[in-house]
Enzyme design. Structure first.
Site, short mmCIF file in Angstrom:
data_model
loop_
_atom_site.label_atom_id
_atom_site.label_comp_id
_atom_site.label_asym_id
_atom_site.label_seq_id
_atom_site.Cartn_x
_atom_site.Cartn_y
_atom_site.Cartn_z
N SER A 1 -1.44 29.47 14.04
CA SER A 1 -1.74 30.26 12.83
C SER A 1 -2.23 29.37 11.68
O SER A 1 -3.00 29.85 10.84
CB SER A 1 -0.56 31.13 12.42
OG SER A 1 0.60 30.38 12.11
N GLY A 2 -1.79 28.14 11.62
CA GLY A 2 -2.43 27.13 10.76
C GLY A 2 -2.36 27.34 9.26
O GLY A 2 -3.10 26.70 8.53
N GLY A 3 -1.51 28.26 8.79
CA GLY A 3 -1.43 28.50 7.35
C GLY A 3 -1.99 29.86 6.95
O GLY A 3 -1.98 30.22 5.77
N ARG B 1 4.40 29.41 11.86
CA ARG B 1 4.64 30.08 10.58
C ARG B 1 4.41 31.59 10.62
O ARG B 1 5.17 32.36 10.04
CB ARG B 1 3.76 29.44 9.50
CG ARG B 1 4.30 28.10 9.04
CD ARG B 1 3.25 27.25 8.35
NE ARG B 1 2.27 26.70 9.28
CZ ARG B 1 1.24 25.95 8.92
NH1 ARG B 1 1.05 25.68 7.64
NH2 ARG B 1 0.40 25.48 9.83
N GLU C 1 -3.73 21.11 22.22
CA GLU C 1 -3.88 21.66 20.86
C GLU C 1 -4.72 20.76 19.96
O GLU C 1 -4.19 19.86 19.31
CB GLU C 1 -2.50 21.90 20.22
CG GLU C 1 -2.60 22.46 18.80
CD GLU C 1 -1.25 22.76 18.14
OE1 GLU C 1 -0.20 22.44 18.74
OE2 GLU C 1 -1.27 23.29 17.03
N LYS D 1 -4.74 25.58 22.87
CA LYS D 1 -4.21 26.10 21.60
C LYS D 1 -5.09 25.64 20.46
O LYS D 1 -4.86 24.59 19.86
CB LYS D 1 -2.76 25.63 21.41
CG LYS D 1 -2.13 26.04 20.08
CD LYS D 1 -0.63 25.90 20.10
CE LYS D 1 -0.05 26.11 18.73
NZ LYS D 1 1.42 26.25 18.73
N ARG E 1 10.62 23.65 5.46
CA ARG E 1 10.77 25.12 5.56
C ARG E 1 12.10 25.56 4.95
O ARG E 1 12.17 26.56 4.25
CB ARG E 1 10.70 25.58 7.01
CG ARG E 1 9.48 25.11 7.78
CD ARG E 1 8.30 26.06 7.64
NE ARG E 1 7.23 25.66 8.56
CZ ARG E 1 6.24 24.82 8.25
NH1 ARG E 1 6.17 24.31 7.03
NH2 ARG E 1 5.32 24.51 9.15
P1 13P Z 1 1.44 27.30 13.03
O1 13P Z 1 1.21 28.62 13.73
O2 13P Z 1 2.41 27.41 11.89
O3 13P Z 1 0.16 26.62 12.68
O4 13P Z 1 2.20 26.38 14.05
C1 13P Z 1 1.76 26.33 15.35
C2 13P Z 1 1.99 24.99 15.91
O5 13P Z 1 2.66 24.83 16.90
C3 13P Z 1 1.35 23.85 15.22
O6 13P Z 1 1.39 22.73 16.05
#
Ligand code: 13P
Length: 340
Positions: free
Chosen positions: A261-263, A292, A177, A219, A33
């Site tokens: 959010s995953g991208g 992100r 998650e 999650k 990042r």
């Molecule tokens: P993102 O929202 O960037 O996907 O990150 C969340 C997260 O904690 C991934 O493990």
């Protein structure tokens, strides 16, 4: 912590109008990042960047908890207050990433299983001493030709459930998650099918491991087409596909679901959450635990420069506020330009 206390923490993590900031990037991930903004990933830069987010004026109105990385849990604000104490004093619950990352699953090319169970009981005890009240473990499921296999989904679900049981034993709420990645060219239906299978196996394992479902936060990914899919979906399609997948697989005892959010772009992630909450009421809170999508604008406004500290904070506070509004379906895209 009793079961009632675990439930109280889980509920507070998904309190109405609020969501979780995922700021638990591992050292290699935060370096990636920082590379994007040409900032050096020194321990002090990482500390200072996290301080910018945690102390952003107004953000705690919309942020219920923060997921920290091991290094950050042990760091302090510039005036010497340990981060977990600083956050807790403002009513923000400190959490900790405890997995050791997704590693190649032997015998299953292209698939991974998340490691970190060895010694976890002892690590959780220390993290609780340091102020953590919840934890996170991320399993990664990739979609491709012939994958995911049922075995990979089961191995990950089993590890998630062992982690969750250890957390509850330690008086820590587990964020469970299982992330189905949005890389690739698959369509929304395929994402729905794989997500459904993943959640089904995950809850079967949680129950088999005697995890109290009212003391976890789920999650998951949203049900969304792969980034390279030719047919992208509207916010309403994503919302309907995701809610129907969750309704079929997530027991009503689970207090809340906080999406990753995953991208997705930050505005897409907000619009999707908003559209899902418009479809409510649902048996569980539908919230956010974005990395992100909460940080991208702040990271680029800051760009590693001390003089941009305040600009980074207002970019972060804005995303926190808009996602807070999306918790009740009160967000509208016009708020993006009105605020800019
Ligand atoms: P993102 O929202 O960037 O996907 O990150 C969340 C997260 O904690 C991934 O493990």
């Amino acid at each position: 912590m009793s079961g009632t206390e675990l439930t109280a923490v889980a509920r507070a993590m998904v309190a109405p109008g609020k969501g979780i900031l995922a700021a638990d990037e591992s050292s290699p991930t935060i370096k990636k990042r920082f590379d994007m903004i040409s900032a050096e990933s020194t321990e002090e830069n990482r500390r200072s960047y996290r301080e910018m987010l945690f102390t952003a004026p107004g953000a705690s109105k919309h942020i219920s908890g923060v997921i920290l990385f091991d290094e950050t849990l042990r760091q302090s604000t510039s005036d010497g207050t340990p981060f977990p104490e600083y956050l807790a004093n403002r009513g923000v619950i400190p959490g900790i990433k405890v997995d050791k990352g997704a590693k190649a699953l032997a015998g299953f090319p292209g698939e991974t299983v998340t490691e970190g169970l060895d010694g976890l009981r002892e690590r959780l005890a220390e993290y609780r001493e340091l102020g953590a009240r919840f934890a996170k473990w991320r399993a990664v499921i990739d979609i491709g030709t012939g994958i995911p296999t049922d075995f990979c989904i089961l191995a990950n679900a089993h590890a998630l459930a062992r982690y969750a049981a250890l957390c509850q034993e330690a008086g820590i709420v587990p964020i469970v998650e299982p992330e189905v990645l949005m890389d690739g060219a698959h369509d929304i239906e395929r994402c729905g099918e794989v997500t459904s299978r993943t959640l089904d196996r995950t809850f079967a394992q949680l129950e088999a491991h005697r995890v109290a479902l009212d003391g976890i936060v789920l999650k998951p990914n949203m049900v969304i087409p792969g980034m390279k899919c030719a047919r992208q979906a509207s916010a309403e399609e994503v919302a309907e596909a995701t809610v129907s997948c969750l309704t079929a697989n997530v027991p009503a005892q689970v207090p809340g679901i906080a999406f990753l959010s995953g991208g997705q772009s930050d505005t897409d992630a907000t619009a999707h959450l908003n559209a899902m909450n418009k479809l409510g009421p649902h048996p569980w809170e539908l919230s956010f635990s974005y990395g992100r999508a909460l940080q991208a604008a702040a990271l680029s406004a800051w760009s590693g420069r001390a003089e941009n500290f305040a600009a980074g904070q207002s970019a972060f506070s804005l995303r926190a506020k808009l996602n807070g509004l999306a918790r009740t379906g009160a967000y509208d895209q016009s708020m993006e330009s009105a605020a800019a």
